[in-house]
Design a protein around this motif. Structure first.
Motif, PDB file in Angstrom:
ATOM      1  N   GLY A  10      35.009  40.213  42.799  1.00  0.00           N
ATOM      2  CA  GLY A  10      34.716  40.536  41.411  1.00  0.00           C
ATOM      3  C   GLY A  10      33.226  40.638  41.112  1.00  0.00           C
ATOM      4  N   PRO A  11      32.428  39.650  41.507  1.00  0.00           N
ATOM      5  CA  PRO A  11      30.984  39.732  41.243  1.00  0.00           C
ATOM      6  C   PRO A  11      30.318  40.931  41.923  1.00  0.00           C
ATOM      7  CG  PRO A  11      31.608  37.474  41.705  1.00  0.00           C
ATOM      8  CD  PRO A  11      32.811  38.327  42.010  1.00  0.00           C
ATOM      9  N   ARG A  12      30.854  41.373  43.056  1.00  0.00           N
ATOM     10  CA  ARG A  12      30.273  42.551  43.718  1.00  0.00           C
ATOM     11  C   ARG A  12      30.635  43.834  42.968  1.00  0.00           C
ATOM     12  NH1 ARG A  12      31.774  39.706  48.737  1.00  0.00           N
ATOM     13  NH2 ARG A  12      29.889  38.621  49.412  1.00  0.00           N
ATOM     14  N   LEU A  13      31.823  43.865  42.362  1.00  0.00           N
ATOM     15  CA  LEU A  13      32.160  44.993  41.500  1.00  0.00           C
ATOM     16  C   LEU A  13      31.192  45.058  40.323  1.00  0.00           C
ATOM     17  CD1 LEU A  13      36.069  44.984  41.273  1.00  0.00           C
ATOM     18  CD2 LEU A  13      34.613  46.607  42.482  1.00  0.00           C
ATOM     19  N   LYS A  14      30.870  43.907  39.791  1.00  0.00           N
ATOM     20  CA  LYS A  14      29.907  43.859  38.682  1.00  0.00           C
ATOM     21  C   LYS A  14      28.548  44.358  39.145  1.00  0.00           C
ATOM     22  CE  LYS A  14      28.055  40.793  35.126  1.00  0.00           C
ATOM     23  NZ  LYS A  14      28.088  39.400  34.568  1.00  0.00           N
ATOM     24  N   GLU A  15      28.171  43.996  40.364  1.00  0.00           N
ATOM     25  CA  GLU A  15      26.892  44.458  40.917  1.00  0.00           C
ATOM     26  C   GLU A  15      26.851  45.977  41.011  1.00  0.00           C
ATOM     27  OE1 GLU A  15      24.209  43.830  44.975  1.00  0.00           O
ATOM     28  OE2 GLU A  15      25.871  42.468  44.525  1.00  0.00           O
ATOM     29  N   PHE A  27      33.048  52.229  33.393  1.00  0.00           N
ATOM     30  CA  PHE A  27      33.289  52.032  34.826  1.00  0.00           C
ATOM     31  C   PHE A  27      34.781  51.965  35.143  1.00  0.00           C
ATOM     32  CE2 PHE A  27      33.404  49.543  38.806  1.00  0.00           C
ATOM     33  CZ  PHE A  27      32.457  50.222  39.556  1.00  0.00           C
ATOM     34  N   TYR A  28      35.539  51.206  34.336  1.00  0.00           N
ATOM     35  CA  TYR A  28      36.944  50.974  34.649  1.00  0.00           C
ATOM     36  C   TYR A  28      37.913  51.832  33.837  1.00  0.00           C
ATOM     37  CZ  TYR A  28      35.074  46.798  36.935  1.00  0.00           C
ATOM     38  OH  TYR A  28      34.355  45.938  37.740  1.00  0.00           O
ATOM     39  N   GLY A  29      37.402  52.482  32.775  1.00  0.00           N
ATOM     40  CA  GLY A  29      38.284  53.237  31.902  1.00  0.00           C
ATOM     41  C   GLY A  29      38.978  54.404  32.576  1.00  0.00           C
ATOM     42  N   VAL A  30      38.384  54.950  33.621  1.00  0.00           N
ATOM     43  CA  VAL A  30      38.997  56.075  34.347  1.00  0.00           C
ATOM     44  C   VAL A  30      40.033  55.590  35.365  1.00  0.00           C
ATOM     45  CG1 VAL A  30      37.008  57.578  34.089  1.00  0.00           C
ATOM     46  CG2 VAL A  30      37.117  56.037  36.041  1.00  0.00           C
ATOM     47  N   ILE A  31      40.158  54.265  35.507  1.00  0.00           N
ATOM     48  CA  ILE A  31      41.047  53.703  36.519  1.00  0.00           C
ATOM     49  C   ILE A  31      42.213  52.956  35.891  1.00  0.00           C
ATOM     50  CG2 ILE A  31      41.174  52.045  38.446  1.00  0.00           C
ATOM     51  CD1 ILE A  31      38.149  52.717  38.877  1.00  0.00           C
ATOM     52  N   SER A  32      41.963  52.257  34.783  1.00  0.00           N
ATOM     53  CA  SER A  32      42.983  51.409  34.183  1.00  0.00           C
ATOM     54  C   SER A  32      42.933  51.484  32.665  1.00  0.00           C
ATOM     55  CB  SER A  32      42.775  49.957  34.640  1.00  0.00           C
ATOM     56  OG  SER A  32      43.622  49.072  33.939  1.00  0.00           O
ATOM     57  N   LYS A  33      44.094  51.304  32.037  1.00  0.00           N
ATOM     58  CA  LYS A  33      44.171  51.245  30.578  1.00  0.00           C
ATOM     59  C   LYS A  33      43.678  49.898  30.057  1.00  0.00           C
ATOM     60  CE  LYS A  33      48.212  54.299  30.205  1.00  0.00           C
ATOM     61  NZ  LYS A  33      49.628  54.395  29.762  1.00  0.00           N
ATOM     62  N   HIS A  34      43.745  48.880  30.885  1.00  0.00           N
ATOM     63  CA  HIS A  34      43.448  47.515  30.444  1.00  0.00           C
ATOM     64  C   HIS A  34      42.050  47.109  30.915  1.00  0.00           C
ATOM     65  CE1 HIS A  34      47.656  47.447  29.406  1.00  0.00           C
ATOM     66  NE2 HIS A  34      47.971  47.741  30.661  1.00  0.00           N
ATOM     67  N   VAL A  35      41.046  47.705  30.296  1.00  0.00           N
ATOM     68  CA  VAL A  35      39.658  47.508  30.722  1.00  0.00           C
ATOM     69  C   VAL A  35      39.229  46.053  30.554  1.00  0.00           C
ATOM     70  CG1 VAL A  35      37.264  48.134  30.245  1.00  0.00           C
ATOM     71  CG2 VAL A  35      39.038  49.894  30.257  1.00  0.00           C
ATOM     72  N   ASN A  36      39.689  45.398  29.490  1.00  0.00           N
ATOM     73  CA  ASN A  36      39.252  44.026  29.224  1.00  0.00           C
ATOM     74  C   ASN A  36      39.657  43.049  30.325  1.00  0.00           C
ATOM     75  OD1 ASN A  36      38.059  44.775  26.818  1.00  0.00           O
ATOM     76  ND2 ASN A  36      39.861  44.305  25.584  1.00  0.00           N
ATOM     77  N   ASN A  37      40.654  43.425  31.124  1.00  0.00           N
ATOM     78  CA  ASN A  37      41.080  42.544  32.215  1.00  0.00           C
ATOM     79  C   ASN A  37      40.025  42.419  33.303  1.00  0.00           C
ATOM     80  OD1 ASN A  37      43.527  42.187  30.942  1.00  0.00           O
ATOM     81  ND2 ASN A  37      44.642  43.629  32.235  1.00  0.00           N
ATOM     82  N   PHE A  38      39.084  43.360  33.333  1.00  0.00           N
ATOM     83  CA  PHE A  38      38.095  43.354  34.408  1.00  0.00           C
ATOM     84  C   PHE A  38      36.942  42.392  34.150  1.00  0.00           C
ATOM     85  CE2 PHE A  38      40.313  47.285  35.219  1.00  0.00           C
ATOM     86  CZ  PHE A  38      40.372  47.311  36.604  1.00  0.00           C
ATOM     87  N   SER A  39      36.762  41.953  32.915  1.00  0.00           N
ATOM     88  CA  SER A  39      35.688  40.999  32.640  1.00  0.00           C
ATOM     89  C   SER A  39      35.909  39.689  33.390  1.00  0.00           C
ATOM     90  CB  SER A  39      35.565  40.760  31.134  1.00  0.00           C
ATOM     91  OG  SER A  39      34.505  39.869  30.867  1.00  0.00           O
ATOM     92  N   PRO A  40      37.108  39.061  33.297  1.00  0.00           N
ATOM     93  CA  PRO A  40      37.335  37.843  34.093  1.00  0.00           C
ATOM     94  C   PRO A  40      37.356  38.097  35.590  1.00  0.00           C
ATOM     95  CG  PRO A  40      39.342  38.510  32.939  1.00  0.00           C
ATOM     96  CD  PRO A  40      38.234  39.337  32.381  1.00  0.00           C
ATOM     97  N   ASN A  43      33.782  38.068  36.635  1.00  0.00           N
ATOM     98  CA  ASN A  43      33.228  36.712  36.537  1.00  0.00           C
ATOM     99  C   ASN A  43      33.861  35.739  37.513  1.00  0.00           C
ATOM    100  OD1 ASN A  43      31.500  37.480  34.460  1.00  0.00           O
ATOM    101  ND2 ASN A  43      33.032  37.088  32.889  1.00  0.00           N
ATOM    102  N   GLY A  44      34.820  36.218  38.319  1.00  0.00           N
ATOM    103  CA  GLY A  44      35.447  35.370  39.332  1.00  0.00           C
ATOM    104  C   GLY A  44      36.545  34.478  38.805  1.00  0.00           C
ATOM    105  N   ALA A  45      36.975  34.682  37.543  1.00  0.00           N
ATOM    106  CA  ALA A  45      38.001  33.824  36.955  1.00  0.00           C
ATOM    107  C   ALA A  45      39.404  34.237  37.378  1.00  0.00           C
ATOM    108  CB  ALA A  45      37.889  33.838  35.434  1.00  0.00           C
ATOM    109  N   ARG A  46      39.560  35.475  37.844  1.00  0.00           N
ATOM    110  CA  ARG A  46      40.864  35.935  38.310  1.00  0.00           C
ATOM    111  C   ARG A  46      40.652  36.955  39.424  1.00  0.00           C
ATOM    112  NH1 ARG A  46      43.834  39.465  33.747  1.00  0.00           N
ATOM    113  NH2 ARG A  46      45.205  39.836  35.531  1.00  0.00           N
ATOM    114  N   SER A  47      41.691  37.145  40.217  1.00  0.00           N
ATOM    115  CA  SER A  47      41.597  38.097  41.326  1.00  0.00           C
ATOM    116  C   SER A  47      42.144  39.450  40.888  1.00  0.00           C
ATOM    117  CB  SER A  47      42.372  37.579  42.541  1.00  0.00           C
ATOM    118  OG  SER A  47      43.743  37.396  42.212  1.00  0.00           O
ATOM    119  N   ILE A  48      41.915  40.442  41.705  1.00  0.00           N
ATOM    120  CA  ILE A  48      42.368  41.797  41.424  1.00  0.00           C
ATOM    121  C   ILE A  48      43.492  42.160  42.379  1.00  0.00           C
ATOM    122  CG2 ILE A  48      40.658  42.831  42.972  1.00  0.00           C
ATOM    123  CD1 ILE A  48      40.413  45.156  40.985  1.00  0.00           C
TER     124      ILE A  48
END
Length: 228
Positions: A10-15, A27-40, A43-48
């Motif tokens: 996750g932190p490398r995606l942020k990088e 960044f994520y809007g072209v890939i997923s409808k649920h963009v807000n899920n990418f913030s955690p 931040n390393g709070a959840r996996s992808i």
């Protein structure tokens, strides 16, 4: 890539996103409808998940080894993607302007990204796009007027569409090789989409089978020729 590795990238995606100067939505809007899920996730709070991680990697041509370990190059450099990546990430050169009327494109084996550009446009807000194209006709007026130039970015996952936004659609022979810029809207059937002009003088929608779409590009914005 293993599940354990996906838990930590996750932190490398942020990088990558920050290096490209893009917001979460961009960044994520072209890939997923649920963009807000990418913030955690960042931040390393959840996996992808496996499918979603593959979509991100494929769309941005990310080097999986770098994503898993932080070692090596951030992006892949295979022969098929070298030209596209150079245009996307080399801000000194910019994005190619392809002087072709989109309505004259016939799907077949045509690849807009392989056409020879007339020149390059270095305009930071759209430097993550794949190409600039001229606008012809007035079916999209006043959103896009004839003579203006649109910046387009290819959509890899055609199931993720920002409804109400403008797209360049390149369809196959089963849709009469339609190539057009239109606003996209949901249809009652998940297997179809609605194409609509923004000019109120152009009445009537076009209904298109999703499977007929060969290429799909999001129109991220426009510039006028005096901005070049």
């Amino acid at each position: 890539m293993t599940d354990n590795q996906r838990e930590n990238f996750g932190p490398r995606l942020k990088e990558i996103r920050l290096a490209k100067k893009m917001t979460l939505h961009e960044f994520y809007g072209v890939i997923s409808k649920h963009v807000n899920n990418f913030s955690p996730i960042e931040n390393g709070a959840r996996s992808i998940g496996k499918r979603l991680s593959e979509d991100v990697i494929r769309h941005y041509h990310i080097n999986e080894a770098w994503l898993a370990t932080g070692l090596g190059n951030m992006f892949t450099d295979d022969e098929l993607n070298t030209a596209t990546l150079a245009n996307r990430y080399d801000s000194t050169e910019g994005v190619p302007f392809i002087n072709i009327n989109p309505s004259e494109i016939c799907s077949g084996e045509f690849n807009i990204l392989r056409e020879k550009p007339e020149y390059y446009v270095n305009f930071r807000p759209f430097n993550d796009c794949d190409a600039y194209l001229p606008v012809y006709g007035d079916s999209m007026y006043p959103k896009y007027a004839s003579g203006e130039i649109i910046a387009v970015r290819e959509v890899i996952n055609k199931d993720i569409i920002q409804w109400g936004e403008a797209y360049l659609i390149i369809a196959d022979e089963y849709a009469n090789n339609i190539t057009t810029v239109k606003l996209l809207f949901e249809h009652d059937s998940n297997s179809k989409i609605v194409l609509r002009a923004s000019n109120p003088n152009y009445k009537g929608d076009t209904i298109l089978d999703r499977n007929a779409i060969k290429k799909l590009f999001l129109v991220k914005g426009k510039i006028t020729r005096n901005q070049l």
